[in-house]
Design a protein around this motif. Structure first.
Motif, short mmCIF file in Angstrom:
data_model
loop_
_atom_site.label_atom_id
_atom_site.label_comp_id
_atom_site.label_asym_id
_atom_site.label_seq_id
_atom_site.Cartn_x
_atom_site.Cartn_y
_atom_site.Cartn_z
N VAL A 174 0.85 -1.20 0.00
CA VAL A 174 0.00 0.00 0.00
C VAL A 174 0.88 1.25 0.00
CG1 VAL A 174 -1.65 1.36 1.35
CG2 VAL A 174 -1.97 -1.11 1.10
N LEU A 175 1.97 1.21 0.78
CA LEU A 175 2.89 2.34 0.83
C LEU A 175 3.54 2.59 -0.53
CD1 LEU A 175 4.32 4.44 2.70
CD2 LEU A 175 6.14 2.74 2.96
N ILE A 176 3.96 1.52 -1.20
CA ILE A 176 4.56 1.66 -2.54
C ILE A 176 3.57 2.34 -3.49
CG2 ILE A 176 5.36 0.39 -4.57
CD1 ILE A 176 6.42 -1.76 -2.65
N ARG A 177 2.32 1.87 -3.45
CA ARG A 177 1.30 2.46 -4.32
C ARG A 177 1.10 3.94 -4.02
NH1 ARG A 177 -4.50 0.98 -2.62
NH2 ARG A 177 -3.89 2.61 -1.13
N ASP A 178 0.94 4.28 -2.74
CA ASP A 178 0.63 5.66 -2.35
C ASP A 178 1.79 6.60 -2.65
OD1 ASP A 178 -1.80 4.75 -1.53
OD2 ASP A 178 -1.33 4.80 0.63
N VAL A 179 3.01 6.19 -2.29
CA VAL A 179 4.16 7.07 -2.52
C VAL A 179 4.40 7.26 -4.01
CG1 VAL A 179 6.67 7.26 -2.23
CG2 VAL A 179 5.25 6.52 -0.32
N THR A 180 4.26 6.20 -4.79
CA THR A 180 4.45 6.31 -6.24
C THR A 180 3.44 7.28 -6.84
OG1 THR A 180 5.30 4.04 -6.36
CG2 THR A 180 4.50 5.03 -8.41
N GLU A 181 2.18 7.14 -6.47
CA GLU A 181 1.14 8.02 -7.00
C GLU A 181 1.41 9.47 -6.62
OE1 GLU A 181 -2.54 6.52 -5.51
OE2 GLU A 181 -2.67 4.90 -6.99
N ARG A 182 1.84 9.71 -5.40
CA ARG A 182 2.05 11.08 -4.94
C ARG A 182 3.29 11.72 -5.57
NH1 ARG A 182 0.25 9.68 1.33
NH2 ARG A 182 -1.86 9.03 0.72
N LEU A 183 4.35 10.94 -5.73
CA LEU A 183 5.53 11.50 -6.38
C LEU A 183 5.28 11.76 -7.86
CD1 LEU A 183 8.51 9.52 -4.78
CD2 LEU A 183 7.79 11.87 -4.33
N GLU A 184 4.53 10.88 -8.50
CA GLU A 184 4.21 11.11 -9.91
C GLU A 184 3.30 12.32 -10.09
OE1 GLU A 184 2.70 7.41 -11.40
OE2 GLU A 184 4.70 6.58 -11.75
N ALA A 185 2.59 12.69 -9.02
CA ALA A 185 1.75 13.88 -9.05
C ALA A 185 2.50 15.10 -8.52
CB ALA A 185 0.49 13.65 -8.21
N TYR A 186 3.83 14.99 -8.40
CA TYR A 186 4.68 16.08 -7.92
C TYR A 186 4.24 16.57 -6.53
CZ TYR A 186 6.39 16.13 -12.69
OH TYR A 186 6.94 15.77 -13.89
N ASP A 187 3.97 15.61 -5.64
CA ASP A 187 3.54 15.92 -4.28
C ASP A 187 4.47 15.24 -3.28
OD1 ASP A 187 2.23 16.48 -1.94
OD2 ASP A 187 0.44 15.29 -2.37
N PRO A 188 5.68 15.78 -3.10
CA PRO A 188 6.63 15.15 -2.19
C PRO A 188 6.23 15.23 -0.73
CG PRO A 188 7.47 17.26 -2.92
CD PRO A 188 6.22 17.00 -3.71
N THR A 189 5.41 16.21 -0.38
CA THR A 189 5.02 16.37 1.02
C THR A 189 4.16 15.20 1.49
OG1 THR A 189 5.11 18.78 0.81
CG2 THR A 189 3.89 17.89 2.68
N SER A 190 3.11 14.88 0.74
CA SER A 190 2.26 13.74 1.11
C SER A 190 3.04 12.43 1.03
CB SER A 190 1.05 13.67 0.18
OG SER A 190 0.21 14.79 0.36
N ALA A 191 3.95 12.31 0.06
CA ALA A 191 4.74 11.10 -0.07
C ALA A 191 5.64 10.90 1.14
CB ALA A 191 5.58 11.16 -1.34
#
Length: 247
Positions: A174-191
Protein backbone atom coordinates in the motif's frame (compact mmCIF):
# COMPACT_ATOMS: atom_id res chain seq x y z
CA UNK A 1 14.30 26.29 -19.80
CA UNK A 2 13.18 24.65 -22.01
CA UNK A 3 14.77 26.92 -24.63
CA UNK A 4 18.06 28.35 -23.40
CA UNK A 5 19.14 25.15 -21.63
CA UNK A 6 19.56 23.62 -25.10
CA UNK A 7 20.96 26.84 -26.67
CA UNK A 8 17.86 26.98 -28.86
CA UNK A 9 17.39 28.15 -31.63
CA UNK A 10 21.11 28.18 -32.47
CA UNK A 11 21.56 24.40 -32.05
CA UNK A 12 19.97 21.21 -30.68
CA UNK A 13 16.68 21.64 -32.55
CA UNK A 14 16.10 17.88 -32.44
CA UNK A 15 16.78 17.75 -28.70
CA UNK A 16 14.29 20.53 -28.07
CA UNK A 17 11.74 18.71 -30.21
CA UNK A 18 12.03 15.65 -27.98
CA UNK A 19 11.84 17.60 -24.72
CA UNK A 20 9.11 20.16 -25.32
CA UNK A 21 7.11 21.02 -23.34
CA UNK A 22 9.19 20.39 -20.21
CA UNK A 23 7.86 17.92 -17.64
CA UNK A 24 8.10 20.36 -14.76
CA UNK A 25 9.63 23.61 -13.60
CA UNK A 26 10.56 24.62 -10.06
CA UNK A 27 11.25 28.08 -8.64
CA UNK A 28 10.28 30.38 -5.78
CA UNK A 29 6.89 32.06 -5.68
CA UNK A 30 8.36 35.46 -6.58
CA UNK A 31 9.12 34.05 -10.06
CA UNK A 32 5.42 33.60 -10.85
CA UNK A 33 5.36 36.77 -12.94
CA UNK A 34 9.03 37.03 -13.80
CA UNK A 35 9.85 33.54 -15.08
CA UNK A 36 6.79 31.27 -15.16
CA UNK A 37 4.78 33.84 -17.07
CA UNK A 38 7.67 34.74 -19.40
CA UNK A 39 8.14 31.11 -20.43
CA UNK A 40 4.44 30.74 -21.24
CA UNK A 41 4.47 33.99 -23.17
CA UNK A 42 7.35 32.65 -25.26
CA UNK A 43 5.58 29.33 -25.75
CA UNK A 44 2.46 31.12 -26.97
CA UNK A 45 4.49 32.88 -29.65
CA UNK A 46 6.66 29.93 -30.62
CA UNK A 47 3.88 27.34 -30.86
CA UNK A 48 1.31 29.58 -32.53
CA UNK A 49 0.68 29.12 -36.24
CA UNK A 50 3.86 30.14 -38.00
CA UNK A 51 5.97 29.90 -34.85
CA UNK A 52 9.27 28.03 -34.94
CA UNK A 53 7.96 25.31 -32.58
CA UNK A 54 4.50 24.99 -34.11
CA UNK A 55 5.55 21.82 -35.93
CA UNK A 56 6.42 20.21 -32.57
CA UNK A 57 3.48 21.32 -30.44
CA UNK A 58 0.54 23.46 -31.46
CA UNK A 59 -0.61 26.08 -28.93
CA UNK A 60 1.42 24.42 -26.18
CA UNK A 61 2.47 25.67 -22.75
CA UNK A 62 6.20 25.72 -21.93
CA UNK A 63 5.89 23.15 -19.13
CA UNK A 64 3.38 20.54 -17.96
CA UNK A 65 3.78 20.95 -14.21
CA UNK A 66 5.02 23.63 -11.83
CA UNK A 67 6.43 23.28 -8.33
CA UNK A 68 6.29 26.69 -6.68
CA UNK A 69 8.45 27.17 -3.59
CA UNK A 70 7.39 29.40 -0.70
CA UNK A 71 9.80 31.52 1.27
CA UNK A 72 11.73 30.29 4.30
CA UNK A 73 11.33 32.31 7.49
CA UNK A 74 12.61 31.93 11.05
CA UNK A 75 10.96 29.70 13.65
CA UNK A 76 8.63 32.55 14.72
CA UNK A 77 7.45 33.13 11.15
CA UNK A 78 9.45 36.33 10.64
CA UNK A 79 11.58 37.09 7.58
CA UNK A 80 15.22 36.27 8.19
CA UNK A 81 17.45 39.32 8.40
CA UNK A 82 21.06 39.90 9.41
CA UNK A 83 20.03 43.09 11.18
CA UNK A 84 17.54 41.13 13.30
CA UNK A 85 20.07 38.40 13.95
CA UNK A 86 17.56 35.67 13.13
CA UNK A 87 19.33 34.08 10.16
CA UNK A 88 20.26 30.40 10.26
CA UNK A 89 23.58 29.26 8.82
CA UNK A 90 22.72 26.13 6.79
CA UNK A 91 26.15 24.65 7.49
CA UNK A 92 25.32 24.62 11.20
CA UNK A 93 22.37 22.36 10.44
CA UNK A 94 24.26 20.25 7.89
CA UNK A 95 27.13 19.63 10.30
CA UNK A 96 24.85 18.78 13.25
CA UNK A 97 21.77 17.05 11.80
CA UNK A 98 22.95 16.15 8.30
CA UNK A 99 21.72 16.78 4.77
CA UNK A 100 19.02 14.09 4.80
CA UNK A 101 17.38 15.48 7.94
CA UNK A 102 17.40 18.95 6.39
CA UNK A 103 15.90 17.67 3.15
CA UNK A 104 13.28 15.61 4.93
CA UNK A 105 12.17 18.53 7.08
CA UNK A 106 11.75 20.81 4.05
CA UNK A 107 9.80 18.15 2.12
CA UNK A 108 7.55 16.97 4.92
CA UNK A 109 6.82 20.05 7.02
CA UNK A 110 4.41 21.64 4.52
CA UNK A 111 3.60 21.74 0.79
CA UNK A 112 6.36 23.38 -1.29
CA UNK A 113 4.36 26.53 -2.03
CA UNK A 114 3.77 27.33 1.66
CA UNK A 115 5.99 29.61 3.71
CA UNK A 116 8.23 27.41 5.86
CA UNK A 117 9.42 28.10 9.37
CA UNK A 118 13.01 27.03 9.80
CA UNK A 119 15.44 26.54 12.65
CA UNK A 120 17.99 24.00 13.78
CA UNK A 121 15.57 22.85 16.48
CA UNK A 122 12.83 22.07 13.97
CA UNK A 123 15.23 19.97 11.89
CA UNK A 124 16.34 18.21 15.08
CA UNK A 125 12.72 17.30 15.81
CA UNK A 126 12.44 15.68 12.38
CA UNK A 127 15.69 13.81 12.92
CA UNK A 128 14.54 12.37 16.25
CA UNK A 129 10.96 11.66 15.19
CA UNK A 130 11.61 9.90 11.90
CA UNK A 131 15.23 9.28 10.91
CA UNK A 132 16.38 8.04 14.31
CA UNK A 133 13.36 5.73 14.48
CA UNK A 134 14.31 4.35 11.08
CA UNK A 135 17.96 4.02 12.15
CA UNK A 136 17.01 2.20 15.35
CA UNK A 137 14.91 -0.26 13.35
CA UNK A 138 17.81 -0.84 10.99
CA UNK A 139 20.19 -1.30 13.94
CA UNK A 140 17.85 -3.86 15.47
CA UNK A 141 17.83 -5.89 12.25
CA UNK A 142 21.60 -5.69 11.77
CA UNK A 143 22.38 -6.60 15.39
CA UNK A 144 20.50 -9.91 15.33
CA UNK A 145 21.20 -10.73 11.69
CA UNK A 146 24.92 -10.53 12.37
CA UNK A 147 24.47 -13.00 15.21
CA UNK A 148 22.20 -15.48 13.41
CA UNK A 149 23.49 -15.07 9.84
CA UNK A 150 20.09 -15.88 8.27
CA UNK A 151 20.02 -16.88 4.60
CA UNK A 152 18.10 -13.90 3.25
CA UNK A 153 18.35 -15.28 -0.29
CA UNK A 154 16.23 -18.28 0.66
CA UNK A 155 12.73 -18.03 -0.70
CA UNK A 156 9.95 -17.79 1.86
CA UNK A 157 6.62 -17.41 -0.01
CA UNK A 158 4.49 -14.64 1.47
CA UNK A 159 1.48 -16.97 1.53
CA UNK A 160 3.36 -19.27 3.91
CA UNK A 161 4.50 -16.58 6.33
CA UNK A 162 2.76 -15.90 9.68
CA UNK A 163 -0.19 -13.52 9.60
CA UNK A 164 1.76 -10.64 11.19
CA UNK A 165 4.35 -10.87 8.39
CA UNK A 166 1.69 -10.95 5.71
CA UNK A 167 0.12 -7.91 7.34
CA UNK A 168 3.37 -5.95 7.05
CA UNK A 169 3.88 -7.04 3.44
CA UNK A 170 0.38 -5.76 2.69
CA UNK A 171 1.09 -2.42 4.37
CA UNK A 172 4.35 -2.10 2.42
CA UNK A 173 2.58 -2.63 -0.89
CA UNK A 174 0.00 0.00 0.00
CA UNK A 175 2.89 2.34 0.83
CA UNK A 176 4.56 1.66 -2.54
CA UNK A 177 1.30 2.46 -4.32
CA UNK A 178 0.63 5.66 -2.35
CA UNK A 179 4.16 7.07 -2.52
CA UNK A 180 4.45 6.31 -6.24
CA UNK A 181 1.14 8.02 -7.00
CA UNK A 182 2.05 11.08 -4.94
CA UNK A 183 5.53 11.50 -6.38
CA UNK A 184 4.21 11.11 -9.91
CA UNK A 185 1.75 13.88 -9.05
CA UNK A 186 4.68 16.08 -7.92
CA UNK A 187 3.54 15.92 -4.28
CA UNK A 188 6.63 15.15 -2.19
CA UNK A 189 5.02 16.37 1.02
CA UNK A 190 2.26 13.74 1.11
CA UNK A 191 4.74 11.10 -0.07
CA UNK A 192 7.26 11.82 2.69
CA UNK A 193 4.53 11.97 5.33
CA UNK A 194 3.21 8.57 4.24
CA UNK A 195 6.70 7.06 4.62
CA UNK A 196 7.14 8.67 8.03
CA UNK A 197 3.79 7.37 9.33
CA UNK A 198 4.54 3.86 8.08
CA UNK A 199 8.02 3.72 9.63
CA UNK A 200 7.02 5.17 13.00
CA UNK A 201 3.59 3.62 13.46
CA UNK A 202 3.42 0.38 11.46
CA UNK A 203 7.05 -0.72 11.30
CA UNK A 204 8.63 0.41 14.56
CA UNK A 205 5.81 0.81 17.09
CA UNK A 206 3.77 -2.15 15.86
CA UNK A 207 5.71 -4.78 13.90
CA UNK A 208 9.16 -4.67 15.54
CA UNK A 209 7.77 -4.17 19.04
CA UNK A 210 5.47 -7.19 18.72
CA UNK A 211 7.99 -9.49 17.04
CA UNK A 212 11.13 -9.00 19.12
CA UNK A 213 10.88 -12.46 20.66
CA UNK A 214 11.00 -14.06 17.21
CA UNK A 215 14.44 -12.52 16.70
CA UNK A 216 15.59 -13.22 20.26
CA UNK A 217 14.79 -16.95 20.39
CA UNK A 218 17.61 -19.46 19.97
CA UNK A 219 15.93 -21.69 17.35
CA UNK A 220 16.77 -20.81 13.74
CA UNK A 221 13.48 -22.14 12.42
CA UNK A 222 11.19 -21.12 9.58
CA UNK A 223 9.32 -18.64 11.75
CA UNK A 224 12.51 -16.77 12.56
CA UNK A 225 13.64 -16.74 8.92
CA UNK A 226 10.26 -15.38 7.90
CA UNK A 227 10.63 -12.52 10.38
CA UNK A 228 14.11 -11.72 9.07
CA UNK A 229 13.00 -11.83 5.44
CA UNK A 230 9.98 -9.64 6.08
CA UNK A 231 11.88 -6.98 8.03
CA UNK A 232 14.83 -6.99 5.62
CA UNK A 233 12.64 -6.66 2.52
CA UNK A 234 10.69 -3.87 4.19
CA UNK A 235 13.83 -1.91 5.02
CA UNK A 236 15.12 -2.20 1.45
CA UNK A 237 11.81 -0.97 0.03
CA UNK A 238 11.62 1.94 2.47
CA UNK A 239 15.17 2.99 1.52
CA UNK A 240 14.22 2.99 -2.17
CA UNK A 241 11.03 4.97 -1.56
CA UNK A 242 12.97 7.52 0.48
CA UNK A 243 15.79 7.88 -2.05
CA UNK A 244 14.32 10.77 -4.09
CA UNK A 245 14.01 12.83 -0.88
CA UNK A 246 16.76 11.45 1.37
CA UNK A 247 19.34 9.65 -0.76
Amino acid sequence: MPYAQWHYPFENQEVVAGNFPADYICEAIDQTRGWFYSLHALATLLTDTGGSLAHIAQDSPAFKNAIVLGHIVDEKGEKMSKSKGNTVNPWTVLDAQGADALRWYLYSTSPPENTKRFSQGLVEDTLRDFLMTLWNTYSFLVLYANLDQPDLQQDVPVSERPEIDRWLVSKVNVLIRDVTERLEAYDPTSASRAIRDFVVNDLSNWYVRRNRRRFWKSENDGDKLSAYKTLYETMVIVAKLMAPMAP
